[in-house]
Write a protein that holds these residues in place. Structure first.
Motif, short mmCIF file in Angstrom:
data_model
loop_
_atom_site.label_atom_id
_atom_site.label_comp_id
_atom_site.label_asym_id
_atom_site.label_seq_id
_atom_site.Cartn_x
_atom_site.Cartn_y
_atom_site.Cartn_z
N LEU A 42 -12.81 13.18 -28.47
CA LEU A 42 -12.29 13.02 -27.11
C LEU A 42 -10.94 13.72 -26.93
CD1 LEU A 42 -12.64 11.70 -24.31
CD2 LEU A 42 -11.33 9.75 -25.18
N SER A 46 -9.46 15.69 -23.54
CA SER A 46 -8.34 15.13 -22.77
C SER A 46 -7.20 16.13 -22.67
CB SER A 46 -7.85 13.84 -23.44
OG SER A 46 -6.73 13.31 -22.77
N PHE A 143 -17.29 4.62 -21.69
CA PHE A 143 -16.36 5.20 -20.73
C PHE A 143 -16.49 4.52 -19.37
CE2 PHE A 143 -15.46 8.23 -17.32
CZ PHE A 143 -14.14 8.56 -17.60
N LYS A 217 -10.17 11.69 -12.76
CA LYS A 217 -10.90 11.75 -14.03
C LYS A 217 -9.94 11.80 -15.20
CE LYS A 217 -14.68 14.04 -14.16
NZ LYS A 217 -15.71 15.10 -14.15
N THR A 221 -9.66 9.11 -18.22
CA THR A 221 -9.81 9.61 -19.59
C THR A 221 -8.62 9.21 -20.45
OG1 THR A 221 -11.09 11.52 -18.81
CG2 THR A 221 -10.11 11.70 -20.99
N TYR A 224 -9.12 5.60 -21.39
CA TYR A 224 -10.23 5.51 -22.33
C TYR A 224 -9.80 6.00 -23.71
CZ TYR A 224 -14.96 6.12 -24.25
OH TYR A 224 -16.09 6.06 -25.03
N LYS A 225 -9.01 7.07 -23.74
CA LYS A 225 -8.51 7.61 -25.01
C LYS A 225 -7.63 6.57 -25.71
CE LYS A 225 -5.25 10.75 -25.03
NZ LYS A 225 -4.18 10.17 -25.88
#
Length: 285
Positions: A42, A46, A143, A217, A221, A224-225
């Motif tokens: 990921l 990112s 996600f 987005k 992200t 989520y990271k």
């Protein structure tokens, strides 16, 4: 000195504990591989997404880019605090809570907490304002689950309920090392135009429309990271903690075995002396 039965019982108990900690170490190591692969894959995405936003924004006035880029007077702050749902991972959870308390102690604003993980929720629910508890996100983590609660945060930010949003989590360095990080999620920081920036691009659709799609987005992200980083860090921390626990149990067991042998030798010596004394007494009579 404890009697032989007590020492044998303690040795048996420690041996059972060693089996548990050793098994937990192996389970954490197996889960770590999967979690490490997820965060490693990921990160480049990112970083490239952030780089793309920076390049596109160089052709757009910052004030026209997005609500998410505008700095405003800070009155209310939201902290997204990422821990785990379980313990037995050394200082993994406590270090995040400690960093949160440090941030709050130095804050002069109204603060709320979004807990991602039961350990974070348990630490703040009694004496802090809890915005939301998302501990269930770790059940079949994806996600979409993270994006769902991040979208609620973004909506409240747009409506002015928060002026800044931060995420506090353990960044995964390697299996033995995790670093507590506090990152600003909102508003996102976009570097100003530089004279040496290559802006010779043709955009279709416009750069503003592209950014309106990329920025939300990118925010999702980023969160989520942070969650994936925390998951990998948790398994690394637990593997290390269980490895140390197993080593400590082995050292304690070795010490008890020595004590057991000494006690056994003392008991045998005592019995021999009693037999010899009895035999001598019989001779004398």
């Amino acid at each position: 000195m404890a009697n032989l039965k007590e020492i044998r019982g303690r040795i048996t108990s420690i041996s059972s504990t060693m089996q548990i900690t050793s098994a937990m170490k192996m389970v954490a190591a197996a889960k770590l591989k999967k979690a490490q692969d997820a965060i490693v894959m990921l990160r480049p995405y990112s970083e490239k997404l952030t780089e793309l936003i920076e390049n596109v924004s160089a052709n757009t006035d910052l004030e026209e880019i997005s609500t998410y880029t505008l700095e405003r007077e800070t009155k209310r702050v939201l902290y997204i605090v990422v821990t785990s749902n379980r313990g037995l991972a050394g200082a993994f959870n406590s270090s995040v809570v400690k960093e949160l308390n440090h941030q709050l102690a130095n804050s002069s604003y109204e603060n709320e907490i979004l807990a991602v993980g039961k350990k974070a929720y348990d630490a703040v629910r009694k004496n802090r304002t809890v915005y939301d508890n998302q501990s269930a996100v770790f059940d079949h983590l994806s996600f979409d689950k993270v994006a769902t609660f991040t979208e609620h945060v973004m909506k409240d930010y747009r409506e002015g309920k928060f002026d800044k949003v931060y995420v506090i989590y353990n960044k995964f360095i390697n299996a033995a090392t995790q670093q507590v990080i506090t990152e600003q999620v909102l508003p996102i920081s976009i570097p100003e135009k530089r004279e040496d920036t290559n802006t010779d691009y043709i955009f279709e659709p416009s750069s503003k429309e592209i950014l309106e799609n990329l920025i939300p987005k990118s925010i999702k992200t980023q969160v989520y990271k942070a969650v994936l980083d925390s998951v990998a860090s948790e398994h690394g921390a637990r593997m290390t903690a269980m490895h140390k626990a197993t080593d400590n149990a082995q050292a304690l067991k070795n010490e008890l075995v020595i004590n057991y042998n000494k006690a056994r030798q003392a008991a045998i010596t005592g019995e021999i002396l009693e037999i010899v004394s009895g035999a001598e007494a019989l001779k004398g009579s």
